[in-house]
Design a protein around this motif. Structure first.
Motif, PDB file in Angstrom:
ATOM      1  N   LEU A 295       0.823  -1.207   0.000  1.00 23.32           N
ATOM      2  CA  LEU A 295       0.000   0.000   0.000  1.00 23.32           C
ATOM      3  C   LEU A 295       0.860   1.261   0.000  1.00 23.32           C
ATOM      4  O   LEU A 295       0.538   2.253  -0.665  1.00 23.32           O
ATOM      5  N   MET A 296       1.957   1.236   0.740  1.00 22.60           N
ATOM      6  CA  MET A 296       2.846   2.398   0.765  1.00 22.60           C
ATOM      7  C   MET A 296       3.471   2.624  -0.603  1.00 22.60           C
ATOM      8  O   MET A 296       3.640   3.772  -1.043  1.00 22.60           O
ATOM      9  N   LYS A 297       3.815   1.558  -1.314  1.00 22.86           N
ATOM     10  CA  LYS A 297       4.342   1.718  -2.670  1.00 22.86           C
ATOM     11  C   LYS A 297       3.299   2.305  -3.607  1.00 22.86           C
ATOM     12  O   LYS A 297       3.633   3.007  -4.560  1.00 22.86           O
ATOM     13  N   MET A 298       2.040   2.025  -3.329  1.00 22.95           N
ATOM     14  CA  MET A 298       0.953   2.571  -4.144  1.00 22.95           C
ATOM     15  C   MET A 298       0.560   3.972  -3.710  1.00 22.95           C
ATOM     16  O   MET A 298      -0.349   4.570  -4.301  1.00 22.95           O
ATOM     17  N   GLY A 299       1.213   4.501  -2.678  1.00 25.28           N
ATOM     18  CA  GLY A 299       0.901   5.848  -2.214  1.00 25.28           C
ATOM     19  C   GLY A 299      -0.224   5.923  -1.210  1.00 25.28           C
ATOM     20  O   GLY A 299      -0.795   6.995  -0.999  1.00 25.28           O
ATOM     21  N   ASN A 305      -5.777  -1.969  10.975  1.00 27.31           N
ATOM     22  CA  ASN A 305      -7.219  -1.946  11.208  1.00 27.31           C
ATOM     23  C   ASN A 305      -7.952  -1.017  10.263  1.00 27.31           C
ATOM     24  O   ASN A 305      -9.168  -0.823  10.418  1.00 27.31           O
ATOM     25  N   GLN A 306      -7.241  -0.427   9.317  1.00 29.51           N
ATOM     26  CA  GLN A 306      -7.892   0.502   8.401  1.00 29.51           C
ATOM     27  C   GLN A 306      -8.678  -0.265   7.344  1.00 29.51           C
ATOM     28  O   GLN A 306      -8.275  -1.339   6.890  1.00 29.51           O
ATOM     29  N   THR A 307      -9.816   0.311   6.935  1.00 29.81           N
ATOM     30  CA  THR A 307     -10.693  -0.338   5.965  1.00 29.81           C
ATOM     31  C   THR A 307     -10.333   0.112   4.559  1.00 29.81           C
ATOM     32  O   THR A 307     -10.140   1.296   4.304  1.00 29.81           O
ATOM     33  N   LEU A 308     -10.255  -0.856   3.654  1.00 26.45           N
ATOM     34  CA  LEU A 308      -9.960  -0.584   2.243  1.00 26.45           C
ATOM     35  C   LEU A 308     -11.212  -0.835   1.423  1.00 26.45           C
ATOM     36  O   LEU A 308     -12.006  -1.732   1.724  1.00 26.45           O
ATOM     37  N   ASP A 309     -11.381  -0.023   0.361  1.00 30.29           N
ATOM     38  CA  ASP A 309     -12.497  -0.265  -0.531  1.00 30.29           C
ATOM     39  C   ASP A 309     -12.167  -1.423  -1.469  1.00 30.29           C
ATOM     40  O   ASP A 309     -11.053  -1.933  -1.513  1.00 30.29           O
ATOM     41  N   GLN A 310     -13.158  -1.824  -2.243  1.00 26.19           N
ATOM     42  CA  GLN A 310     -13.009  -3.023  -3.072  1.00 26.19           C
ATOM     43  C   GLN A 310     -11.979  -2.824  -4.183  1.00 26.19           C
ATOM     44  O   GLN A 310     -11.193  -3.740  -4.481  1.00 26.19           O
ATOM     45  N   ASP A 311     -11.946  -1.631  -4.791  1.00 23.83           N
ATOM     46  CA  ASP A 311     -11.003  -1.389  -5.887  1.00 23.83           C
ATOM     47  C   ASP A 311      -9.562  -1.414  -5.380  1.00 23.83           C
ATOM     48  O   ASP A 311      -8.677  -2.011  -6.007  1.00 23.83           O
ATOM     49  N   THR A 312      -9.306  -0.750  -4.252  1.00 22.24           N
ATOM     50  CA  THR A 312      -7.944  -0.742  -3.697  1.00 22.24           C
ATOM     51  C   THR A 312      -7.510  -2.149  -3.302  1.00 22.24           C
ATOM     52  O   THR A 312      -6.370  -2.555  -3.554  1.00 22.24           O
ATOM     53  N   ALA A 313      -8.407  -2.895  -2.669  1.00 16.49           N
ATOM     54  CA  ALA A 313      -8.061  -4.264  -2.272  1.00 16.49           C
ATOM     55  C   ALA A 313      -7.775  -5.139  -3.494  1.00 16.49           C
ATOM     56  O   ALA A 313      -6.882  -5.991  -3.467  1.00 16.49           O
ATOM     57  N   THR A 314      -8.487  -4.925  -4.585  1.00 15.38           N
ATOM     58  CA  THR A 314      -8.228  -5.691  -5.811  1.00 15.38           C
ATOM     59  C   THR A 314      -6.832  -5.408  -6.343  1.00 15.38           C
ATOM     60  O   THR A 314      -6.106  -6.325  -6.751  1.00 15.38           O
ATOM     61  N   LEU A 315      -6.431  -4.133  -6.343  1.00 13.92           N
ATOM     62  CA  LEU A 315      -5.089  -3.792  -6.808  1.00 13.92           C
ATOM     63  C   LEU A 315      -4.011  -4.423  -5.922  1.00 13.92           C
ATOM     64  O   LEU A 315      -2.988  -4.902  -6.420  1.00 13.92           O
ATOM     65  N   VAL A 316      -4.232  -4.444  -4.613  1.00 14.57           N
ATOM     66  CA  VAL A 316      -3.254  -5.034  -3.699  1.00 14.57           C
ATOM     67  C   VAL A 316      -3.131  -6.538  -3.948  1.00 14.57           C
ATOM     68  O   VAL A 316      -2.024  -7.093  -3.989  1.00 14.57           O
ATOM     69  N   VAL A 317      -4.258  -7.212  -4.126  1.00 10.94           N
ATOM     70  CA  VAL A 317      -4.220  -8.664  -4.360  1.00 10.94           C
ATOM     71  C   VAL A 317      -3.477  -8.987  -5.650  1.00 10.94           C
ATOM     72  O   VAL A 317      -2.632  -9.892  -5.704  1.00 10.94           O
ATOM     73  N   GLU A 318      -3.750  -8.239  -6.714  1.00  9.85           N
ATOM     74  CA  GLU A 318      -3.061  -8.500  -7.982  1.00  9.85           C
ATOM     75  C   GLU A 318      -1.593  -8.128  -7.904  1.00  9.85           C
ATOM     76  O   GLU A 318      -0.749  -8.781  -8.527  1.00  9.85           O
ATOM     77  N   GLU A 319      -1.251  -7.079  -7.138  1.00  7.04           N
ATOM     78  CA  GLU A 319       0.142  -6.682  -7.003  1.00  7.04           C
ATOM     79  C   GLU A 319       0.950  -7.752  -6.278  1.00  7.04           C
ATOM     80  O   GLU A 319       2.139  -7.937  -6.563  1.00  7.04           O
ATOM     81  N   MET A 320       0.336  -8.467  -5.354  1.00 10.45           N
ATOM     82  CA  MET A 320       1.035  -9.497  -4.596  1.00 10.45           C
ATOM     83  C   MET A 320       0.989 -10.865  -5.261  1.00 10.45           C
ATOM     84  O   MET A 320       1.379 -11.865  -4.658  1.00 10.45           O
ATOM     85  N   GLY A 321       0.515 -10.936  -6.504  1.00 10.46           N
ATOM     86  CA  GLY A 321       0.577 -12.169  -7.262  1.00 10.46           C
ATOM     87  C   GLY A 321      -0.588 -13.109  -7.074  1.00 10.46           C
ATOM     88  O   GLY A 321      -0.548 -14.240  -7.558  1.00 10.46           O
ATOM     89  N   HIS A 322      -1.641 -12.682  -6.398  1.00  9.08           N
ATOM     90  CA  HIS A 322      -2.814 -13.535  -6.201  1.00  9.08           C
ATOM     91  C   HIS A 322      -3.926 -13.108  -7.153  1.00  9.08           C
ATOM     92  O   HIS A 322      -3.792 -12.114  -7.875  1.00  9.08           O
TER      93      HIS A 322
END
Length: 849
Positions: A295-299, A305-322
Motif C-alpha cells: 500500500l505504501m508503494k501505491m501511495g 485496522n484501516q478499511t480498504l475499498d473493493q477497488d484498492t483491495a483488488t489492486l493489492v491482491v493483484e500486485e502481490m501475485g494472487h
C-alpha cells in the motif's frame, strides 16, 4: 452433412482449390474440377490418406507440441518508475510411446529377476565371510595375553578357534559357484543403475539433509561397536555400503514431513465491498506488514485496522501475485433472496388499486360508504372495516381495490419509501366549495407520484353546485378536463343519491385498461405494507397489499426490517382466509415487529434467510438516515453539476397570505437560468404541516416558511430526517439565500493571473539539471511552485513547470523584481538568451447570478 463442392471444401479447410485437387488425386478420388461434388465418404477417405501421409497409421497423433507465452512487467529504477516488459516463451513436446511386445516385456522381467537373485546370493556370501572374519579377529584379541610357558592356557585358545573354523566351513558350504564374467558385468551394471537411481532421488528431494556417514562423530551411529570397528569398515567396500544404507534409512525415518514449496502459492481471494488490512492479509496467508508495504508503494498510508475499498483491495491482491475469484457486494444476501423469487407462466390482468384523496368535508367518506353499501354483496368476500384501511368491491366491469388512507401523510410516506402502491387517484372536490388548500396538496402529491387522476365532483345534488367553477379552478392548477382538451376525466357524482357512481367506477377501470395492469397469480407473494399497528391481544398486525404472486397461510414473510411466519390471514371482514392474490388487501399476524408503511414484503424460503436479511437492513438503517440528512442539507444539495445538465433546486414554500405566496413563486421562477432552475414542488397558505415536510423528504427539497411556522409533528420529522427548513420574514432575505444556493451549482470561472516575468540573459549547462537559464526578474515575482510559460518573440513555445529556482547557491521559493536568479525549466532544454519566462497562476472565481 450435405455434399459440398471442391471449392467450398477448400474455403472451409483454408487452402486453395488447386492444392486440394492434387491431394484428392493422390488419394485416388475422382474429382478433377472445382465445381464437382464431394460426399462425406470421400471426405473421410481424403482425411485418412492425409493422416497416413503424415505418419499417423492409426489416425491418432504420435506427437503433441504445446507452446505457452507469458508477458510480465518488471519495474526497475528508483522507486520502480521504469517498467520493462518481459516475454517468456515455453515449448514442450509430448511423444506417444510405442506399445511393448508382451514377449519382450516378459523376457526383460525374467532377466531382472535373475540378476536380482544373483545379487542377493552374492550379498549373503559376503555377509557370511564378514561374520567369519569378525569372529576370527575377536578370537585373536582373546588369545593375545596368553604366555608360552603355560601350555594349559592353549586349550581355551583352541576352543575359541573352533567357532571360527565352523563359520568358515558353513560359509564355504553356502557360497555359490564362482560367477562368470558376463554375470559379474551384469551385476556391476545393476549396482551402478541402483546407485544412479538413489542419487536422482536425493536431487529430487531438494531439501534432503546431508548423509550421516559424512560426519565421523555423528550421534546417530548404530551403537558403540560400530565406532570401535570404524577403521576396519573402511577396508571393505561391502561394509561401507551396508552401514551407509542403514544410516540412510534411519535418517529418512527421522526426517520431518514438511517440504518447502518449489513454486509460489497463488490464492483465490473473495473480496467484499469493504475489508480491513488485517483481514485481507489473512485471506492471502501473508503478514499484514507485507500488505502495508504494498500500500505504501501505491501511495496509500494505512494501518492494520484501516478499511480498504473493493477497488484498492483488488489492486493489492493483484500486485502481490494472487487472483480475485469473486467480488462480494454488501447486499449480496439481500440480492440473492430477492432473485430467488421466480415466476413462471403468463401475467394476467389484475384489479386497479385506488386511493381517494381530497379536502376535508368534501365527501370522501360518504362516497366510500355509498360504494360499500351498494357494491359489496352480503355473504360474499368483501365489505369494509375501519381497522384494516383497505377493501375491494365487485362491479359489472371487474373488481376495484380501495385504500382508505388517513389523509395525504400515509400516501406521501409510502411514496417516499419508493412504494408505488396506488394505480389511480380519485380526487374528490365539492361542487359547492371548489378547490381548497388540501385539494391542491392532493394534486401535487398525485403529480409527484406520476399517478393518473380521476376527478369526482361531489355534492351535485345541492342547489349551489357549480361544476364549471371546479373545472376552471383545477385547470388553473394544470388539471385539464377531457372536454376542455385535457386528459383528466371529470365525473359529477353525489354520495347521497348515487348519481354518477357507475360512471366513476367505469372511468377508473378505463384508466386501469390504459395502464395495462398485469400480475402473476402463482408463485410466492410480493407486495407493499399499507399500514401496521401493535394490538394488545394479537401482537404486531400488518395490513399487506399483494401485488404479485399468492400469499398463503404459513408462509415466511420478510417485510422491511421485520420477519415472521404468517400464523393467520384476515380479510376485510376480520375472517380468516387461506390465501390472497394480487390487488387483494389482507391482515397478517406473526411478524416480530411493526413494519413501516410503504415497506415492500416478500415470501422467503427459510426463516434463517429472512432473519439475516432483516438484521442487515436494520444495520443499514442508520447509514441511510445519515445519508438523507446529508443530502437534505441546502449546502450539500448542490455539491456538483455535470456538463450540459440543468440542475433543479426543489423548494416547498408556505406563506401567510396568498399575495405573498404568488409574489415569492414569481420571483423564484425568475431566478432560473439555462444552467440552474428553481422547482417549486409544493406551495400553500398556512403553517408548515407534517404533509409538507414528508413531501420535502420524498422530493429532496428545502422547506421555506414565510411568516409561518411548523407544528410539532412537522418539527419531529425535520429532526429525524435532517432536511433543511428555514424561516423568513423579509422576501429579499429568502431570495438572497436561494441565489447563493443556485450559485453553488454554477461551474466556477477559471482566470489566469501573471505573477512575474523573467528575461533570460545567458544559458549555462549543469550536470544535475541540464540547461540553467540565468535570468533577471523584470516584473512581479517568480515563484517556485507555479506554472510557467517560455516566450520567444512574444510567442509561447513551451508551457510547464520549474525544476529549480536558485539565487547564487541557495534554493529559494521566490525571487522578486530587479533580482537575478537561475532557473531550470523542467523537461525543456531549448531555452535561449533573449527568451522570457512568464510565471502565472490559475484562480477559480465563483460565479453569481
Amino acid at each position: 452433412m450435405a455434399e459440398v463442392t471442391v471449392k467450398e471444401l477448400a474455403d472451409v479447410v483454408g487452402t486453395s482449390a488447386e492444392r486440394l485437387l492434387s491431394q484428392m488425386k493422390e488419394a485416388g478420388l475422382p474429382q478433377t474440377a472445382e465445381n464437382q461434388q464431394v460426399s462425406d465418404e470421400q471426405k473421410q477417405s481424403l482425411l485418412l490418406f492425409l493422416k497416413k501421409s503424415h505418419g499417423e497409421e492409426s489416425g491418432e497423433p504420435k506427437k503433441i507440441t504445446l507452446k505457452r507465452k507469458v508477458t510480465t512487467t518488471l519495474k526497475t529504477g528508483q522507486g520502480g518508475k521504469k517498467a520493462v516488459s518481459i516475454e517468456v516463451r515455453k515449448k514442450r513436446t509430448y511423444v506417444k510411446r510405442d506399445e511393448v511386445d508382451p514377449a519382450v516385456e516378459k523376457a526383460r522381467l525374467e532377466e531382472e529377476a535373475r540378476l536380482a537373485a544373483e545379487a542377493q546370493a552374492a550379498e549373503a556370501a559376503k555377509a557370511a565371510a564378514l561374520a567369519a572374519e569378525k569372529a576370527a579377529e575377536e578370537a585373536k584379541v582373546a588369545a593375545a595375553p596368553v604366555v608360552a610357558d603355560k601350555p594349559a592356557a592353549a586349550e581355551p585358545a583352541t576352543k575359541a578357534s573352533e567357532p571360527v573354523a565352523k563359520a568358515k566351513v558353513k560359509a564355504k558350504e553356502k557360497a555359490p559357484a564362482p560367477e562368470t564374467e558376463d554375470a559379474a558385468q551384469k551385476r556391476a551394471e545393476a549396482e551402478l543403475a541402483q546407485q544412479r537411481l538413489e542419487e536422482s532421488r536425493k536431487k529430487a528431494k531438494g531439501g534432503e539433509k546431508k548423509r550421516v556417514d559424512d560426519k565421523p562423530e555423528s550421534r546417530f551411529n548404530d551403537g558403540g561397536s560400530q565406532d570401535k570397528n570404524r577403521p576396519r569398515r573402511a577396508k571393505t567396500k561391502l561394509k561401507s555400503n551396508r552401514s551407509s544404507s542403514s544410516r540412510h534409512n534411519q535418517n529418512a525415518n527421522n526426517e520431518h514431513a514438511f517440504t518447502r514449496p518449489t513454486a509460489p502459492v497463488v490464492k483465490e481471494v473473495e473480496l467484499p465491498e469493504a475489508i480491513t488490512v488485517g483481514d485481507l492479509a489473512s485471506k492471502m496467508s501473508v503478514k499484514a506488514g507485507e500488505v502495508i508495504k504494498v500500500l505504501m508503494k501505491m501511495g496509500v498510508m494505512a494501518t492494520i485496522n484501516q478499511t480498504l475499498d473493493q477497488d484498492t483491495a483488488t489492486l493489492v491482491v493483484e500486485e502481490m501475485g494472487h487472483t480475485v475469484s469473486k467480488l462480494i457486494a454488501d447486499n449480496a444476501l439481500e440480492v440473492a433472496v430477492t432473485e430467488s423469487v421466480n415466476y413462471s407462466g403468463d401475467e394476467l390482468p389484475r384489479a386497479p388499486v385506488v386511493t381517494v384523496m381530497g379536502h376535508v368535508d368534501h365527501g370522501k367518506t360518504s362516497l366510500l360508504d355509498y360504494i360499500r353499501r351498494t357494491r359489496v354483496v352480503h355473504g360474499e368476500a368483501g365489505g369494509i372495516t375501519q381497522h384494516i384501511g383497505a377493501y375491494h368491491v365487485e362491479t359489472d366491469h371487474g373488481m376495484v381495490s380501495f385504500l382508505d388512507t388517513p389523509g395525504h401523510a400515509a400516501f406521501t410516506s409510502m411514496r417516499a419509501r419508493g412504494a408505488q402502491s396506488t394505480d389511480v387517484v380519485i380526487l374528490v372536490v365539492a361542487a359547492d366549495d371548489g378547490v381548497m388548500p388540501q385539494t391542491e396538496e392532493a394534486v401535487q402529491h398525485a403529480k409527484a407520484a406520476g399517478v393518473p387522476i380521476v376527478v369526482a365532483i361531489n355534492k351535485m345534488d345541492k342547489e349551489s353546485a357549480d361544476p364549471e367553477r371546479v373545472k376552471s379552478e383545477l385547470a388553473g392548477r394544470d388539471v385539464l378536463p377531457e372536454d376542455w382538451g385535457g386528459t383528466v376525466p371529470f365525473i359529477p357524482v353525489s354520495a347521497h343519491t348515487g348519481m354518477g357512481i357507475d360512471e366513476l367506477l367505469e372511468a377508473v377501470l378505463l384508466q386501469a385498461e390504459i395502464l395495462e395492469l398485469k400480475a402473476h397469480f402463482t408463485g410466492p407473494g410480493q407486495g407493499v405494507v399499507v399500514e401496521s399497528r401493535l394490538d394488545k391481544g394479537r401482537g404486531p398486525v400488518a395490513t399487506l397489499l399483494v401485488q404479485n404472486g399468492m400469499l398463503k397461510k404459513g408462509d415466511i414473510v420478510l417485510a422491511g426490517t421485520c420477519y415472521g411466519r404468517a400464523r393467520a390471514l384476515l380479510d376485510e371482514n376480520g375472517e380468516q382466509t387461506a390465501e390472497a392474490g394480487p390487488s387483494i388487501p389482507v391482515e397478517i399476524l406473526g411478524l416480530n415487529g411493526t413494519p413501516d408503511a410503504g415497506d415492500n414484503f416478500m415470501v422467503v424460503e427459510s426463516e434463517k434467510k429472512a432473519r439475516e436479511v432483516a438484521e442487515f437492513r436494520e444495520s443499514r438503517m442508520k447509514e441511510i438516515v445519515q445519508q438523507r440528512q446529508q443530502a437534505a442539507k441546502l449546502d450539500a444539495l448542490f455539491s456538483g453539476m455535470g456538463a450540459d445538465k440543468v440542475e433543479n433546486l426543489n423548494v416547498v414554500l408556505k406563506a401567510d397570505v396568498r399575495g405573498s405566496l404568488e409574489a415569492l413563486i414569481s420571483s423564484l421562477q425568475k431566478l432560473g437560468t439555462s444552467e440552474v432552475k428553481v422547482n417549486v414542488v409544493s406551495s400553500g397558505v398556512g403553517g408548515i404541516t407534517e404533509t409538507d415536510v414528508t413531501l420535502a423528504v420524498a422530493s429532496s427539497a428545502v422547506v421555506f416558511g414565510f411568516n409561518v411556522r411548523a407544528d410539532n409533528a412537522a418539527k419531529r420529522i425535520v429532526e429525524n430526517s435532517g432536511i433543511d427548513m428555514r424561516y423568513y420574514s423579509v422576501i429579499y432575505d429568502l431570495l438572497d439565500d436561494v441565489k447563493q444556493a443556485m450559485a453553488g451549482l454554477l461551474a466556477p470561472e477559471l482566470r489566469e493571473e501573471i505573477t512575474g516575468i523573467a528575461e533570460v540573459r545567458d544559458v549555462f549547462n549543469s550536470p544535475k539539471f541540464g540547461q540553467i537559464a540565468g535570468c533577471m526578474v523584470t516584473d512581479g515575482t517568480i515563484y517556485r511552485n507555479k506554472k510557467i510559460r517560455v516566450l520567444r518573440d512574444n510567442v509561447v513555445v513551451y508551457e510547464g513547470e520549474l525544476e529549480s529556482l536558485r539565487r547564487y547557491k541557495d534554493d529559494v521559493q521566490e525571487v522578486r523584481n530587479g533580482m537575478e536568479c537561475g532557473i531550470g525549466v523542467k523537461n525543456y532544454q531549448d531555452v535561449r538568451p533573449g527568451d522570457q519566462i512568464e510565471v502565472f497562476d490559475v484562480r477559480e472565481i465563483a460565479r453569481t447570478l
